[in-house]
Enzyme design. Structure first.
Site, PDB file in Angstrom:
ATOM      1  N   TRP A  67       1.007  -1.295  -0.298  1.00 30.04           N
ATOM      2  CA  TRP A  67       0.006  -0.312  -0.213  1.00 30.04           C
ATOM      3  C   TRP A  67       0.961   1.311   0.252  1.00 30.04           C
ATOM      4  CZ3 TRP A  67      -4.862  -0.024  -1.110  1.00 30.04           C
ATOM      5  CH2 TRP A  67      -5.363  -1.524  -0.568  1.00 30.04           C
ATOM      6  N   SER A  68       2.560   0.960  -0.454  1.00 32.54           N
ATOM      7  CA  SER A  68       3.245   2.316  -0.448  1.00 32.54           C
ATOM      8  C   SER A  68       3.514   3.650  -1.740  1.00 32.54           C
ATOM      9  CB  SER A  68       4.360   1.863  -0.340  1.00 32.54           C
ATOM     10  OG  SER A  68       4.997   2.945  -1.285  1.00 32.54           O
ATOM     11  N   ASN A  69       2.446   4.661  -0.093  1.00 31.62           N
ATOM     12  CA  ASN A  69       2.681   5.978  -1.555  1.00 31.62           C
ATOM     13  C   ASN A  69       4.062   5.915  -2.583  1.00 31.62           C
ATOM     14  OD1 ASN A  69       0.093   6.814   0.184  1.00 31.62           O
ATOM     15  ND2 ASN A  69       0.784   7.670   1.291  1.00 31.62           N
TER      16      ASN A  69
END
Ligand code: PLP
Length: 292
Positions: A67-69
């Site tokens: 889910w990394s920005n």
């Protein structure tokens, strides 16, 4: 190369609790920089992309969770600035809206076990070619901090306090560096979003040795990284409906909760001017949308 110019105004936030405490509170709207290369991710990538280009590198390899920005920002930035991009993702193969966006931007995704993920250097060697450029998880590093330091010179007003959320501490280090370079007396205050956030002070010293210490508020993590509590979600709903500015539970929600809580406790002298850095992070909302 495409231009790194962008639009990020300072915008006052009107909240009853700020008015009652006699405070003027502003947001630096880094969330408006780009829909997906948002906030501090653009600033952290800038000098790394310039260095990659100067070294003749054409492919970025970076790391993160599903889910990394930062992964999404790297995918979008690679497409915009003409690099290939590979992300090494922690954990078993999954699909989610963030990873789908990464794929649309042309990023190659490689999923590795949590065990293998611990040794990023080894993973990099396995997948790198001569034209590869290493970008650490979260865009962490001194070049990332250098990009974040540039925020300070953009400011059109003076502030007593600047607040940001912290994951790796790169943004906090950059802000501290920027204040030091500008000879301002503004205090940098930091809300770590993980448990045990005291380590952020060491990261600031490491990434910006010439900067003064920042002030940490380590008790606003709500259980740890990407953890949340009903009180935070309730606060976010109220804040967003009241101000029209979207914040999310992983970073900016914790930041705003903390500043409002400190204001209500009388932490700031009346008349103080406070700037919050809106570091973006829409994906933190998507990942928890069912909680709202
Ligand atoms: C990545 C991220 C941060 C953390 O920044 P660091 O430089 O790693 O401390 C803060 N806010 C948002 C919205 C982010 O996506």
């Amino acid at each position: 190369m495409q231009s790194f110019d962008f639009y990020s105004p300072e915008e006052q936030i009107y909240r009853a609790s700020f008015a009652e405490a006699g405070l003027s509170v502003y947001f630096k709207r880094d969330d408006l920089i780009h829909p997906y290369i948002s906030g501090n991710k653009w600033r952290k990538l800038k000098h790394q992309l310039l260095a990659a280009e100067a070294e003749g590198k054409t492919a970025l390899i970076t790391f993160g969770g599903a889910w990394s920005n930062h992964i999404l920002a790297t995918a979008a930035a690679a497409a915009k600035f003409n690099f290939q991009a590979t992300a090494i993702i922690r954990g078993e193969e999954v699909s989610n809206p963030v990873l789908s966006l990464c794929k649309v931007y042309g990023m190659q995704l490689i999923f590795v076990s949590r065990e293998d993920y611990k040794d990023k250097e080894a993973l990099y060697r396995r997948y790198a070619t001569e034209s590869s450029y290493f970008i650490d998880e979260g865009g962490y590093g001194a070049l990332g901090a250098l990009g974040c330091s540039e925020l300070i010179a953009e400011l059109t007003e003076k502030y007593d306090y600047i607040f940001c959320a912290a994951g790796t501490g790169t943004t906090a280090a950059g802000l501290a560096l920027g204040v030091e370079n500008s000879l301002l007396t503004t205090q940098i205050h930091v809300i770590p979003v993980l448990k045990g956030g005291e380590f952020i002070q060491m990261e600031v010293q490491k990434l910006a040795p010439s900067a003064k210490d920042v002030t940490l508020h380590v008790d606003y993590h709500f259980g740890g990284y990407a953890r949340t509590k009903p009180a935070l979600l309730t606060f976010i709903k109220d804040f967003v409906a009241d101000t029209g500015i979207l914040i999310e539970p992983t970073y900016t929600g914790k930041l705003c909760y903390a500043v409002e809580d400190l204001a209500q406790q009388g932490y700031f002298p009346a008349g103080s001017r406070i700037l919050l850095i809106h570091t973006g992070g829409l994906t933190g909302f998507i990942g928890m949308h069912e909680r709202f």
